[in-house]
Every structure is written in C-alpha cells, then in structure tokens.
Motif scaffolding. Structure first.
Motif, PDB file in Angstrom:
ATOM      1  N   MET A  82      16.743  18.427   6.382  1.00 27.24           N
ATOM      2  CA  MET A  82      17.752  18.474   5.320  1.00 27.24           C
ATOM      3  C   MET A  82      17.316  19.304   4.123  1.00 27.24           C
ATOM      4  N   THR A  83      16.026  19.190   3.721  1.00 28.51           N
ATOM      5  CA  THR A  83      15.576  19.798   2.462  1.00 28.51           C
ATOM      6  C   THR A  83      14.563  20.924   2.652  1.00 28.51           C
ATOM      7  N   LYS A  84      14.155  21.157   3.904  1.00 25.88           N
ATOM      8  CA  LYS A  84      13.158  22.179   4.264  1.00 25.88           C
ATOM      9  C   LYS A  84      11.726  21.740   3.992  1.00 25.88           C
ATOM     10  N   ILE A  85      11.533  20.566   3.411  1.00 23.15           N
ATOM     11  CA  ILE A  85      10.178  20.036   3.217  1.00 23.15           C
ATOM     12  C   ILE A  85      10.170  18.565   3.626  1.00 23.15           C
ATOM     13  N   SER A  86       9.030  18.103   4.131  1.00 19.78           N
ATOM     14  CA  SER A  86       8.943  16.712   4.587  1.00 19.78           C
ATOM     15  C   SER A  86       8.490  15.759   3.483  1.00 19.78           C
ATOM     16  N   TRP A  87       7.960  16.300   2.411  1.00 14.33           N
ATOM     17  CA  TRP A  87       7.501  15.497   1.261  1.00 14.33           C
ATOM     18  C   TRP A  87       7.374  16.401   0.054  1.00 14.33           C
ATOM     19  N   PRO A  88       7.723  15.975  -1.152  1.00 11.47           N
ATOM     20  CA  PRO A  88       8.141  14.634  -1.568  1.00 11.47           C
ATOM     21  C   PRO A  88       9.598  14.331  -1.219  1.00 11.47           C
ATOM     22  N   PRO A  89      10.085  13.137  -1.606  1.00 15.33           N
ATOM     23  CA  PRO A  89      11.458  12.746  -1.295  1.00 15.33           C
ATOM     24  C   PRO A  89      12.476  13.693  -1.940  1.00 15.33           C
ATOM     25  N   PRO A  90      13.716  13.707  -1.456  1.00 19.79           N
ATOM     26  CA  PRO A  90      14.756  14.542  -2.062  1.00 19.79           C
ATOM     27  C   PRO A  90      14.881  14.260  -3.567  1.00 19.79           C
ATOM     28  N   ASP A  91      14.960  15.338  -4.348  1.00 20.02           N
ATOM     29  CA  ASP A  91      14.900  15.232  -5.809  1.00 20.02           C
ATOM     30  C   ASP A  91      15.894  14.231  -6.395  1.00 20.02           C
ATOM     31  N   THR A  92      17.140  14.301  -5.979  1.00 23.13           N
ATOM     32  CA  THR A  92      18.184  13.486  -6.588  1.00 23.13           C
ATOM     33  C   THR A  92      17.903  12.001  -6.436  1.00 23.13           C
ATOM     34  N   PHE A  93      17.241  11.629  -5.358  1.00 24.21           N
ATOM     35  CA  PHE A  93      16.952  10.224  -5.106  1.00 24.21           C
ATOM     36  C   PHE A  93      15.664   9.770  -5.790  1.00 24.21           C
ATOM     37  N   ASP A  94      14.854  10.714  -6.283  1.00 20.58           N
ATOM     38  CA  ASP A  94      13.530  10.317  -6.751  1.00 20.58           C
ATOM     39  C   ASP A  94      13.086  10.961  -8.059  1.00 20.58           C
ATOM     40  N   SER A  95      13.596  12.130  -8.388  1.00 22.97           N
ATOM     41  CA  SER A  95      12.970  12.891  -9.484  1.00 22.97           C
ATOM     42  C   SER A  95      13.946  13.414 -10.534  1.00 22.97           C
ATOM     43  N   VAL A  96      15.067  12.728 -10.725  1.00 27.49           N
ATOM     44  CA  VAL A  96      15.976  13.102 -11.801  1.00 27.49           C
ATOM     45  C   VAL A  96      16.484  11.842 -12.502  1.00 27.49           C
ATOM     46  N   PRO A  97      16.820  11.947 -13.791  1.00 25.36           N
ATOM     47  CA  PRO A  97      17.427  10.803 -14.480  1.00 25.36           C
ATOM     48  C   PRO A  97      18.798  10.493 -13.877  1.00 25.36           C
TER      49      PRO A  97
END
Length: 298
Positions: A82-97
């Motif tokens: 889905m994101t072209k990388i296996s880690w870290p998690p998808p940004d929207t679910f983990d790295s945005v307010p």
C-alpha cells in the motif's frame, strides 16, 4: 462525567475525561489515548518520556514511539504493497495530529484521509458512569480510492507487567492455544485450564496471536482487563488472530495488548468498526494467578 482541557506532558490542548472512578488522558496532537488510570493510582499505559511535548514528524528517519493507545490498519503484511515501505506504519494512522470533537460525555478523535488507504478513522472514547470502565470504538471510513480489504487494529502499550494473561477459548481454533508470530515464544508462556500467561523478555521481542476475546495486564497495584468479543464464521488477519500480545525488549519496557476486527473489503462510502472495553481493577501482590482467574472468571 467531566471533560477538562489540560496541558499534558507538554502537549497543549489535551483532555482528561473522568468520572467518579477513573480518568482517561487524550492527546489529539499525537492522535492517542495516552493514559487510563485511577486518579490516585499508577499509570497503566506506557509512555516514552523522551518524547514528551514533541509532535509527530512523518519525515523522521527514526520511528517516534510515543506510547499509549492507537489504531493502525491490518494486516501489517500489506503495508509495503500500500505505501511502498514495510515500516514505519502509514503516516495518517501514526504520525500526524488529529482533530477532536468534544461532547457532553465523550471525546472523538478524527484523522485526515490516508492517501494510501483512502480511509479516515474515528475513535469515540467514553467512560461508563460510576464504573472504572472505558469504551473505545474505532471506525474506519472508506472515503476514496479502490476497494481495499482491511481490518481495524488497536494497539495498547502498557507498562512493565507482573504478568500478562489471555482467556483462551476451550477448545481454541489453534492446536496449541495460540498462533506463534515471532521466532521465539514469549518468556514463561504457559496455558493452564484455559488461561494463557506470559512475562516480558528483557532481551528479545516476542509476539503471539490468539482467538481470545479477553486480555489482561497485571501491574503492581492495578490490572487492566480488555475485552473485544470474537465473531464466529469470519476471517481475521494474521492467521485468523483476533487478539495479539507483543512484548518489547529493554530499554523500552512495555508490552502491547492488541485487538483486530474481521477482514472486510471496504468500498467508498462504507464503514467498519471495532469496540474495545477497558476495565481497571485494583490488585495486590499476593497470588497474581489466583487474582487473574477471578478477574477472567476462569
């Protein structure tokens, strides 16, 4: 029931949701429930104190593990597709307010639309009146893009436990009562009369899946029971696991109790959800297994 805006560990515009029994700390700036505790009791959720007050940086080369309770899309094995990388998690679910809606007796966290999954998540957080119980309903809404098979996955990071337990169905769908998901099994893993127990290994990470609908973390003075009933005749991710336990290694001394919803192919306009109930219980240091059996009614 009260809701109060606070500065929590340097994060402004955070909230404490409380009743006569317990309180939950919610931090929209990092999209997490950061604490669940008795007002005069020990913290149960793990937090990384080195990240207090910091905001997510999706461009960071190092994953910022803030702790607390969050949601990711499952299965993890699909992330690279889905994101072209296996880690870290998808940004929207983990790295945005996230945005926040505050009503009389509940708080809802609302994410942006993830550019890869086309999904927006909602997390509705409530406390039961006059009971030490929190309920969190996590909803995935497909807003755009092609249909996608996905599962709602909730991850709760908790402090170093005395022990962790799971109420294993009898019979379990797994011959051994669990689904091995790491090279080695967790420390002190055993199953006795329908109760699985384990401890954290300081040197290696470990993970197992199960068909348990109830997981239990036991600390020095407090226990957290987590419930999310398994649904029959459906398929779950990770070799059909609806619950999982992960134990991390030093120096970050935490464990994760996780629940997953059944897999569903979401079309634009469709939603799916997963509800987890968290119950706080006061414990003593005497005969932890006996207390666990009483809490789990086994």
């Amino acid at each position: 029931m009260t809701i109060k805006k606070i500065n929590y560990q340097g994060w402004e515009d955070s909230y404490i949701l409380s009743n006569s029994q317990v309180e939950a700390v919610i931090v929209p700036a990092i999209g997490r429930i950061m604490q669940f505790r008795f007002p005069d009791g020990e913290n149960t959720f793990w937090e990384d104190s080195q990240l207090y007050g910091k905001v997510p940086n999706k461009k960071s080369e190092e994953w910022n593990n803030f702790g607390g309770d969050k949601t990711w899309p499952a299965p993890q094995s699909e992330w690279k597709k889905m994101t072209k990388i296996s880690w870290p998690p998808p940004d929207t679910f983990d790295s945005v307010p996230v945005k926040v809606e505050v009503q009389k007796n509940e708080i809802t966290l609302i994410s942006e639309i993830d550019p890869f999954y086309g999904i927006r998540f909602y997390r509705q957080i409530t406390l039961e009146p006059n009971e030490p119980i929190m309920k969190v309903t996590t909803t995935f809404e497909k807003v755009k893009g092609d249909s996608q098979q996905v599962s709602v996955w909730t991850i709760t990071q908790l402090n170093e436990p005395v022990s962790v337990f799971a109420a294993i169905p009898q019979p379990s769908i797994f011959p051994q009562g669990y689904n091995k998901q790491s090279d080695d099994l967790p420390a002190n893993l055993k199953i006795d009369n329908g109760i699985l127990s384990l401890t954290r290994d300081r040197d290696k990470p470990h993970k197992i899946g199960s068909d348990a609908s109830t997981l239990l973390w036991v600390g020095e003075k407090t226990a957290v029971r987590m419930d999310s009933p398994r649904i029959d005749k459906v398929i779950y991710p990770d070799n059909n696991s609806n619950s999982e336990i992960y134990t991390n290694y030093d120096p970050k001394a935490y464990v994760e109790l996780e629940f997953l919803s059944p897999l569903k192919t979401l079309q634009v306009g469709e939603k799916m959800d997963l509800t987890v109930t968290y119950t706080l219980i006061k414990t003593t240091s005497e005969n932890i297994e006996e207390q666990a059996r009483k809490i789990l009614q086994r």
